[in-house]
Design an enzyme around this catalytic site. Structure first.
Site, PDB file in Angstrom:
ATOM      1  N   GLY A  13       0.847  -1.200   0.000  1.00 19.76           N
ATOM      2  CA  GLY A  13       0.000   0.000   0.000  1.00 19.76           C
ATOM      3  C   GLY A  13       0.872   1.236   0.000  1.00 19.76           C
ATOM      4  O   GLY A  13       1.578   1.517   0.959  1.00 19.76           O
ATOM      5  N   VAL A  17      -0.510   7.909   3.014  1.00 18.59           N
ATOM      6  CA  VAL A  17       0.316   7.654   4.191  1.00 18.59           C
ATOM      7  C   VAL A  17       1.541   6.834   3.840  1.00 18.59           C
ATOM      8  O   VAL A  17       2.620   7.056   4.372  1.00 18.59           O
ATOM      9  CB  VAL A  17      -0.499   6.956   5.292  1.00 18.59           C
ATOM     10  CG1 VAL A  17       0.349   6.737   6.532  1.00 18.59           C
ATOM     11  CG2 VAL A  17      -1.715   7.786   5.631  1.00 18.59           C
ATOM     12  N   SER A 102      -6.381  -0.613   3.499  1.00 18.22           N
ATOM     13  CA  SER A 102      -7.504  -0.836   4.411  1.00 18.22           C
ATOM     14  C   SER A 102      -8.141  -2.153   4.009  1.00 18.22           C
ATOM     15  O   SER A 102      -9.323  -2.371   4.165  1.00 18.22           O
ATOM     16  CB  SER A 102      -8.502   0.314   4.329  1.00 18.22           C
ATOM     17  OG  SER A 102      -8.927   0.466   2.991  1.00 18.22           O
ATOM     18  N   LYS A 125      -7.177  -0.701  10.591  1.00 16.99           N
ATOM     19  CA  LYS A 125      -7.982  -1.117  11.750  1.00 16.99           C
ATOM     20  C   LYS A 125      -8.569  -2.521  11.602  1.00 16.99           C
ATOM     21  O   LYS A 125      -8.929  -3.152  12.573  1.00 16.99           O
ATOM     22  CB  LYS A 125      -9.183  -0.167  11.940  1.00 16.99           C
ATOM     23  CG  LYS A 125      -8.836   1.230  12.367  1.00 16.99           C
ATOM     24  CD  LYS A 125     -10.070   2.110  12.401  1.00 16.99           C
ATOM     25  CE  LYS A 125     -10.420   2.674  11.045  1.00 16.99           C
ATOM     26  NZ  LYS A 125      -9.533   3.699  10.512  1.00 16.99           N
ATOM     27  N   GLU A 153      -0.109   1.481  16.311  1.00 17.96           N
ATOM     28  CA  GLU A 153      -0.424   2.771  16.947  1.00 17.96           C
ATOM     29  C   GLU A 153      -1.386   3.619  16.121  1.00 17.96           C
ATOM     30  O   GLU A 153      -2.329   4.200  16.654  1.00 17.96           O
ATOM     31  CB  GLU A 153       0.879   3.563  17.196  1.00 17.96           C
ATOM     32  CG  GLU A 153       0.674   4.876  17.935  1.00 17.96           C
ATOM     33  CD  GLU A 153       0.043   4.693  19.318  1.00 17.96           C
ATOM     34  OE1 GLU A 153      -1.186   4.872  19.416  1.00 17.96           O
ATOM     35  OE2 GLU A 153       0.755   4.363  20.268  1.00 17.96           O
ATOM     36  N   LEU A 160      -1.414  10.035  17.139  1.00 19.69           N
ATOM     37  CA  LEU A 160      -1.492  10.339  18.571  1.00 19.69           C
ATOM     38  C   LEU A 160      -1.126   9.094  19.387  1.00 19.69           C
ATOM     39  O   LEU A 160      -1.523   7.989  19.032  1.00 19.69           O
ATOM     40  CB  LEU A 160      -2.908  10.795  18.964  1.00 19.69           C
ATOM     41  CG  LEU A 160      -3.419  12.096  18.355  1.00 19.69           C
ATOM     42  CD1 LEU A 160      -4.892  12.313  18.733  1.00 19.69           C
ATOM     43  CD2 LEU A 160      -2.578  13.273  18.829  1.00 19.69           C
ATOM     44  N   GLY A 215     -12.827  17.747   1.949  1.00 14.34           N
ATOM     45  CA  GLY A 215     -12.097  16.479   1.916  1.00 14.34           C
ATOM     46  C   GLY A 215     -11.976  15.821   3.280  1.00 14.34           C
ATOM     47  O   GLY A 215     -11.118  14.962   3.492  1.00 14.34           O
ATOM     48  N   ASP A 229     -16.615   3.371  11.826  1.00 16.50           N
ATOM     49  CA  ASP A 229     -15.201   3.689  12.024  1.00 16.50           C
ATOM     50  C   ASP A 229     -14.910   3.914  13.513  1.00 16.50           C
ATOM     51  O   ASP A 229     -13.923   3.400  14.052  1.00 16.50           O
ATOM     52  CB  ASP A 229     -14.862   4.940  11.194  1.00 16.50           C
ATOM     53  CG  ASP A 229     -13.471   5.474  11.492  1.00 16.50           C
ATOM     54  OD1 ASP A 229     -12.503   4.846  11.039  1.00 16.50           O
ATOM     55  OD2 ASP A 229     -13.359   6.501  12.200  1.00 16.50           O
ATOM     56  N   LYS A 233     -12.633   1.544  16.327  1.00 19.45           N
ATOM     57  CA  LYS A 233     -11.590   2.048  17.229  1.00 19.45           C
ATOM     58  C   LYS A 233     -11.893   1.654  18.680  1.00 19.45           C
ATOM     59  O   LYS A 233     -11.009   1.271  19.434  1.00 19.45           O
ATOM     60  CB  LYS A 233     -11.466   3.561  17.078  1.00 19.45           C
ATOM     61  CG  LYS A 233     -10.849   3.942  15.721  1.00 19.45           C
ATOM     62  CD  LYS A 233     -10.998   5.406  15.411  1.00 19.45           C
ATOM     63  CE  LYS A 233     -10.392   5.715  14.031  1.00 19.45           C
ATOM     64  NZ  LYS A 233     -10.781   7.027  13.529  1.00 19.45           N
ATOM     65  N   GLY A 351      -4.598  12.506   8.739  1.00 23.56           N
ATOM     66  CA  GLY A 351      -3.625  13.199   7.895  1.00 23.56           C
ATOM     67  C   GLY A 351      -2.435  12.304   7.618  1.00 23.56           C
ATOM     68  O   GLY A 351      -2.023  11.519   8.481  1.00 23.56           O
TER      69      GLY A 351
HETATM   70  N1  NAP Z   1      -5.169   8.909   6.178  1.00 21.95           N
HETATM   71  C1  NAP Z   1      -5.354   8.943   7.463  1.00 21.95           C
HETATM   72  O1  NAP Z   1      -5.449  10.025   8.069  1.00 21.95           O
HETATM   73  C2  NAP Z   1      -5.428   7.677   8.233  1.00 21.95           C
HETATM   74  C3  NAP Z   1      -5.459   7.751   9.622  1.00 21.95           C
HETATM   75  C4  NAP Z   1      -5.484   6.566  10.367  1.00 21.95           C
HETATM   76  C5  NAP Z   1      -5.520   5.357   9.710  1.00 21.95           C
HETATM   77  N2  NAP Z   1      -5.525   5.297   8.347  1.00 21.95           N
HETATM   78  C6  NAP Z   1      -5.543   3.983   7.676  1.00 21.95           C
HETATM   79  O2  NAP Z   1      -4.586   3.909   6.647  1.00 21.95           O
HETATM   80  C7  NAP Z   1      -4.950   2.875   5.747  1.00 21.95           C
HETATM   81  C8  NAP Z   1      -4.929   3.279   4.286  1.00 21.95           C
HETATM   82  O3  NAP Z   1      -6.078   4.042   3.924  1.00 21.95           O
HETATM   83  P1  NAP Z   1      -6.822   3.988   2.484  1.00 21.95           P
HETATM   84  O4  NAP Z   1      -8.272   4.073   2.736  1.00 21.95           O
HETATM   85  O5  NAP Z   1      -6.241   5.001   1.609  1.00 21.95           O
HETATM   86  O6  NAP Z   1      -6.450   2.518   1.946  1.00 21.95           O
HETATM   87  P2  NAP Z   1      -6.640   1.830   0.491  1.00 21.95           P
HETATM   88  O7  NAP Z   1      -7.046   2.825  -0.503  1.00 21.95           O
HETATM   89  O8  NAP Z   1      -7.408   0.582   0.624  1.00 21.95           O
HETATM   90  O9  NAP Z   1      -5.179   1.369   0.188  1.00 21.95           O
HETATM   91  C9  NAP Z   1      -4.131   2.219  -0.095  1.00 21.95           C
HETATM   92  C10 NAP Z   1      -3.013   1.484  -0.785  1.00 21.95           C
HETATM   93  O10 NAP Z   1      -3.123   0.066  -0.594  1.00 21.95           O
HETATM   94  C11 NAP Z   1      -2.965  -0.603  -1.832  1.00 21.95           C
HETATM   95  N3  NAP Z   1      -3.677  -1.864  -1.748  1.00 21.95           N
HETATM   96  C12 NAP Z   1      -4.999  -2.080  -1.498  1.00 21.95           C
HETATM   97  N4  NAP Z   1      -5.265  -3.389  -1.489  1.00 21.95           N
HETATM   98  C13 NAP Z   1      -4.103  -4.032  -1.716  1.00 21.95           C
HETATM   99  C14 NAP Z   1      -3.736  -5.405  -1.828  1.00 21.95           C
HETATM  100  N5  NAP Z   1      -4.628  -6.389  -1.710  1.00 21.95           N
HETATM  101  N6  NAP Z   1      -2.450  -5.701  -2.068  1.00 21.95           N
HETATM  102  C15 NAP Z   1      -1.545  -4.737  -2.208  1.00 21.95           C
HETATM  103  N7  NAP Z   1      -1.819  -3.416  -2.124  1.00 21.95           N
HETATM  104  C16 NAP Z   1      -3.092  -3.065  -1.878  1.00 21.95           C
HETATM  105  C17 NAP Z   1      -3.481   0.378  -2.859  1.00 21.95           C
HETATM  106  O11 NAP Z   1      -2.941   0.052  -4.097  1.00 21.95           O
HETATM  107  P3  NAP Z   1      -3.324   0.864  -5.458  1.00 21.95           P
HETATM  108  O12 NAP Z   1      -2.672   2.211  -5.315  1.00 21.95           O
HETATM  109  O13 NAP Z   1      -2.702   0.043  -6.530  1.00 21.95           O
HETATM  110  O14 NAP Z   1      -4.819   0.916  -5.495  1.00 21.95           O
HETATM  111  C18 NAP Z   1      -2.956   1.690  -2.299  1.00 21.95           C
HETATM  112  O15 NAP Z   1      -1.609   1.881  -2.653  1.00 21.95           O
HETATM  113  C19 NAP Z   1      -6.325   2.449   6.140  1.00 21.95           C
HETATM  114  O16 NAP Z   1      -6.264   1.274   6.889  1.00 21.95           O
HETATM  115  C20 NAP Z   1      -6.823   3.613   6.963  1.00 21.95           C
HETATM  116  O17 NAP Z   1      -7.837   3.249   7.814  1.00 21.95           O
HETATM  117  C21 NAP Z   1      -5.469   6.449   7.602  1.00 21.95           C
HETATM  118  C1  NAG Z   2      -1.377   5.106   7.501  1.00 20.36           C
HETATM  119  C2  NAG Z   2      -1.221   4.951   6.066  1.00 20.36           C
HETATM  120  O1  NAG Z   2      -0.131   4.688   5.606  1.00 20.36           O
HETATM  121  N1  NAG Z   2      -2.327   5.152   5.319  1.00 20.36           N
HETATM  122  C3  NAG Z   2      -2.331   5.708   3.982  1.00 20.36           C
HETATM  123  C4  NAG Z   2      -2.084   4.676   2.974  1.00 20.36           C
HETATM  124  O2  NAG Z   2      -2.351   5.160   1.702  1.00 20.36           O
HETATM  125  C5  NAG Z   2      -3.589   5.799   1.500  1.00 20.36           C
HETATM  126  C6  NAG Z   2      -3.758   6.204   0.077  1.00 20.36           C
HETATM  127  O3  NAG Z   2      -4.177   5.148  -0.701  1.00 20.36           O
HETATM  128  C7  NAG Z   2      -3.684   7.002   2.392  1.00 20.36           C
HETATM  129  O4  NAG Z   2      -4.877   7.737   2.175  1.00 20.36           O
HETATM  130  C8  NAG Z   2      -3.603   6.519   3.773  1.00 20.36           C
HETATM  131  O5  NAG Z   2      -3.644   7.620   4.629  1.00 20.36           O
END
Ligand code: NAP
Ligand code: NAG
Ligand code: NAG
Length: 371
Positions: A13, A17, A102, A125, A153, A160, A215, A229, A233, A351
């Protein structure tokens, strides 16, 4: 004199992030390689997206200044999760897998990675908040002979220090009596806008539309408004303090989606119809105002009664939960030792940079424990 330490990192991924994490890692890795007291080499050996894979068969470091282009142009066939585990298991040094997706399937593979001695770090999560069996299997896999360590974390409150603080309270023998807070940046923003202290605020649907434009919501705001969500948590924190929570839907969660709009096709249709339901939220706001209070969307765990609950509550304007600003999160830990003076953790709970910092912090914890 310490021997230099070598650590391999694999990242699944590479979105927002993931990108921030790789940038932070480039800086950390160059600092650690120059450390006089404990020289450490951190090498990224595998990067995966859903349909792309870049890895080094000979466990040589990938180039962190060109990884984006290299991954894009990679012709390597995509490996399955068990195949990735096989490859990482034979690496000639400890391996840390960073899951920045995710994705549910990746989460379900953690026990496989951990039993092969691969350490796991993630902001995802899913693994810790789905069925209780998976949570227990992850703990068992990590505790198995030569099992890997697991840190998450950023799965609650982004960067945090929520989980590490909670664990330290428990490990030092304190007892948590109550956890209460605002666990969603989106919900925080919505109520700080809709029902601000000492001001009128606008309509509920206007707040939701504004949050979406800025956003601050998921692409479909219903994914925030359903409360799942926050429930995930709470499930994670509850399990850490020993409550056997079956799933994030096994306790009351108040959805803010009007019943009639649950089945709307598109998020645009949902948003256009939402103003028709403004009266319901307005009524709750007015009821609280009549008591001199404001409404906020909170998560709460009470250990005396084993109660877990997610939904609307009224707060006095002087309460820290009511006085929150912007999209900040706040988490209060009430414990035997701290009494009424709860341990409070407050700040940005979303973020890329802060979330990635939680992931980088977890990596540093693993490096320290491997010394
Ligand atoms: N952003 C924040 O503020 C924040 C805060 C706390 C927690 N999080 C957590 O951070 C995580 C990422 O968030 P998101 O919603 O952006 O996730 P997402 O879109 O599902 O995944 C992001 C990345 O994962 C890759 N991916 C998805 N499924 C995959 C698989 N089966 N094998 C390999 N790579 C895979 C995607 O590849 P492609 O690019 O090729 O599609 C992309 O690069 C989540 O668990 C979210 O809850 C984010
Ligand atoms: C925590 C983390 O690394 N999450 C990021 C992973 O990538 C996605 C984009 O696909 C971000 O939005 C997440 O915040
Ligand atoms: C990484 O790529 C850059 C740009 O092509 C190059 O200058 C640098 O030498 C490479 N680093 C390594 C370690 O190969």
């Amino acid at each position: 004199m310490h021997h230099p330490q070598q650590i391999f990192v694999a990242v699944i991924g590479t979105g927002g992030v993931g990108k921030c994490f790789l940038n932070q890692l480039a800086a950390l890795s160059s600092k650690l390689s120059r450390s006089a007291s404990a020289q450490t080499y951190v090498s990224v050996i595998l990067l995966a997206r859903s349909n792309k894979l870049l890895f080094s068969e000979s466990f040589r470091s990938l180039n962190l200044s060109t990884w984006e282009k290299d991954l894009e142009q990679s012709k390597a066939p995509v490996l399955s999760l068990p195949q990735i585990a096989e490859y990482l298991a034979i690496a000639p040094a400890p391996v840390v897998l960073v899951d920045n997706t995710s994705n549910e399937a990746v989460a379900h593979a953690y026990p496989t990675f951990l039993r092969k001695g691969i350490h796991v770090i993630t902001p995802n999560k899913k693994a810790f908040s789905s069925e209780l069996d998976l949570w227990e299997d992850i703990q068992a896999a990590s505790l198995s002979r030569n099992g890997g360590m697991v840190f998450h974390e950023s799965s609650v409150g982004a960067g945090l220090p929520v989980i590490s603080t909670l664990r330290e309270l428990i490990d030092t023998g304190d007892e948590v009596t109550k956890i209460e807070g605002v666990f969603s940046g989106t919900m925080s923003y919505l109520f700080n806008t809709f029902a601000p202290i000492g001001a009128q605020g606008g309509s509920w649907s206007a707040a939701v539309k504004q949050a979406k434009e800025l956003g601050f919501t998921e692409p479909d705001p219903r994914d925030d408004l359903n409360g799942l969500d926050v429930a995930r948590k709470l499930t994670i924190l509850g399990r850490i303090i020993g409550l056997p929570i079956a799933s994030p839907t096994s306790f009351p969660v108040e959805s803010l989606i009007p019943k009639d709009l649950e089945s709307c096709g598109s998020s645009d249709e949902f948003l256009s119809k939402l103003s028709g339901y403004d009266g319901e939220m307005e009524k709750l706001k007015k009821e609280a105002e009549a008591e001199g209070k404001v409404i906020r969307y909170v998560g709460k765990i009470e250990t005396a009664t084993n109660q877990v609950k997610v939904g609307l509550e009224k707060f006095d304007p002087t309460h820290p939960i009511a006085a929150l600003k912007g999209s900040a999160n706040i988490i209060n830990f009430y414990t035997k030792r701290y009494g009424d003076a709860a341990v409070t953790i407050q700040g940005a709970g979303a973020g890329g940079e802060v979330t990635a910092a939680g992931v980088t912090g977890d990596l540093i914890k693993i490096l320290q424990r491997l010394k």
